[in-house]
Design a protein around this motif. Sequence first.
Motif, mmCIF file in Angstrom:
data_model
loop_
_atom_site.group_PDB
_atom_site.id
_atom_site.type_symbol
_atom_site.label_atom_id
_atom_site.label_comp_id
_atom_site.label_asym_id
_atom_site.label_seq_id
_atom_site.Cartn_x
_atom_site.Cartn_y
_atom_site.Cartn_z
ATOM 1 N N CYS A 127 -3.362 20.801 -13.029
ATOM 2 C CA CYS A 127 -2.169 21.305 -12.350
ATOM 3 C C CYS A 127 -1.175 20.161 -12.195
ATOM 4 C CB CYS A 127 -2.523 21.828 -10.960
ATOM 5 S SG CYS A 127 -3.883 23.013 -10.972
ATOM 6 N N GLY A 131 5.667 31.400 -18.088
ATOM 7 C CA GLY A 131 6.902 32.092 -18.441
ATOM 8 C C GLY A 131 8.072 31.133 -18.371
ATOM 9 N N LEU A 189 8.045 26.367 -11.785
ATOM 10 C CA LEU A 189 7.372 26.369 -10.488
ATOM 11 C C LEU A 189 7.275 24.936 -9.981
ATOM 12 C CD1 LEU A 189 4.524 28.736 -11.675
ATOM 13 C CD2 LEU A 189 6.128 29.295 -9.848
ATOM 14 N N SER A 190 6.872 24.791 -8.714
ATOM 15 C CA SER A 190 6.752 23.442 -8.151
ATOM 16 C C SER A 190 5.470 22.756 -8.578
ATOM 17 C CB SER A 190 6.761 23.505 -6.623
ATOM 18 O OG SER A 190 7.812 24.283 -6.190
ATOM 19 N N GLY A 191 4.498 23.534 -9.030
ATOM 20 C CA GLY A 191 3.224 22.928 -9.405
ATOM 21 C C GLY A 191 2.409 23.858 -10.274
ATOM 22 N N PRO A 246 -0.166 28.823 -11.560
ATOM 23 C CA PRO A 246 -0.630 29.176 -12.905
ATOM 24 C C PRO A 246 -2.151 29.079 -13.061
ATOM 25 C CG PRO A 246 1.314 27.800 -13.064
ATOM 26 C CD PRO A 246 0.956 27.865 -11.612
HETATM 27 C C1 LIG Z 1 8.492 20.972 -11.169
HETATM 28 S S1 LIG Z 1 7.388 21.319 -12.479
HETATM 29 C C2 LIG Z 1 7.890 20.217 -13.721
HETATM 30 C C3 LIG Z 1 8.783 20.872 -14.701
HETATM 31 C C4 LIG Z 1 9.158 19.977 -15.893
HETATM 32 N N1 LIG Z 1 9.976 18.883 -15.505
HETATM 33 C C5 LIG Z 1 9.897 20.836 -16.901
HETATM 34 O O1 LIG Z 1 11.093 20.993 -16.764
HETATM 35 O O2 LIG Z 1 9.239 21.422 -17.786
HETATM 36 C C6 LIG Z 1 5.875 20.637 -11.900
HETATM 37 C C7 LIG Z 1 4.629 21.230 -12.518
HETATM 38 O O3 LIG Z 1 4.577 22.614 -12.250
HETATM 39 C C8 LIG Z 1 3.852 23.271 -13.261
HETATM 40 N N2 LIG Z 1 4.716 24.361 -13.784
HETATM 41 C C9 LIG Z 1 6.002 24.600 -13.480
HETATM 42 N N3 LIG Z 1 6.489 25.655 -14.122
HETATM 43 C C10 LIG Z 1 5.475 26.150 -14.863
HETATM 44 C C11 LIG Z 1 5.353 27.249 -15.762
HETATM 45 N N4 LIG Z 1 6.360 28.057 -16.038
HETATM 46 N N5 LIG Z 1 4.155 27.444 -16.350
HETATM 47 C C12 LIG Z 1 3.103 26.622 -16.104
HETATM 48 N N6 LIG Z 1 3.164 25.567 -15.271
HETATM 49 C C13 LIG Z 1 4.328 25.320 -14.652
HETATM 50 C C14 LIG Z 1 3.523 22.235 -14.318
HETATM 51 O O4 LIG Z 1 2.201 21.817 -14.145
HETATM 52 C C15 LIG Z 1 4.504 21.141 -14.012
HETATM 53 O O5 LIG Z 1 4.043 19.887 -14.452
#
Ligand SMILES: C[S@@+](CC[C@H](N)C(=O)[O-])C[C@H]1O[C@@H](n2cnc3c(N)ncnc32)[C@H](O)[C@@H]1O
Length: 247
Positions: free
Chosen positions: A115, A137, A141-143, A147
């Motif tokens: 995660c 999708g 998300l924040s983390g 998922p």
């Molecule tokens: C804030 S997000 C980072 C997004 C990344 N900077 C990007 O734009 O692709 C933090 C974490 O949330 C998870 N995450 C966020 N959106 C997701 C999605 N649509 N599917 C799967 N994991 C997601 C991932 O593990 C990711 O490393």
Amino acid sequence: MRFDVITLFPDIFVPFLEQGVNRRAFESQIMQVKLWNLRDYALGQYKRVDDRPYGGGAGMVMMAEPLFQCLSAIRQERGEERLECPLIFFTPTGQRLNHQLVQTWDTKRGAILLCGRYEGVDQRFIDLYVDLMISMGDFVLSGGEIPAMAFLDAIARLQPGVLNSDESHQFDSFHENLDGLLDCPHFTRPEIWQGRGVPTELMSGHHENIQNWRKQQSLIVTKQHRPELLGNSEGRSIPSKSKELKK
Ligand SMILES: C[S@@+](CC[C@H](N)C(=O)[O-])C[C@H]1O[C@@H](n2cnc3c(N)ncnc32)[C@H](O)[C@@H]1O
């Protein structure tokens, strides 16, 4: 089937693992889930798991070394080769999670689920150790915890003995029994609610008519909401009623 989850927020999983259908799967050990707190593999006096990105910019990046240490501990405990148990990283970059992926997973031996948090994970760790990237999708998300829970939940409900009736999932959307189409509408008591009744076919008590109605409705609903799925059911005619549906 054993799943190991690498997360900075293991507590998020606790209510998920203790409720409803999931509880049955995890308590009965049909599926084993072990949570690994990445903080336990943090570096130095300040217990770091993340650092600023090279090149500057907003946010932090999860460091490769704590992830490597945690992954090594998991692989050692599992005593399995990498090929037997893939490391999945949840990320918007990955392939979209779908029924096919979930369904084929139940014959495999579980997985290690990573995660992400913050801006993501040091690319060098991904390049060297991640076997599969899965996205929920086209949104962020924040983390990766939600998922990971979605993935575990979708797999759990397909396992024999998890749902009250092992047949229930066999008539869910995307299942091959429905030719990969969407589920039909469902109704329950009372017979009249806010002036609306229940389709007469469902009240007929005639098993074959009910089955036919459900199949037709499945086609109608799919044509209305996900027409691209109809390719899965070639050769089946769309009932004329579908013409009446609003676009
Ligand atoms: C804030 S997000 C980072 C997004 C990344 N900077 C990007 O734009 O692709 C933090 C974490 O949330 C998870 N995450 C966020 N959106 C997701 C999605 N649509 N599917 C799967 N994991 C997601 C991932 O593990 C990711 O490393």
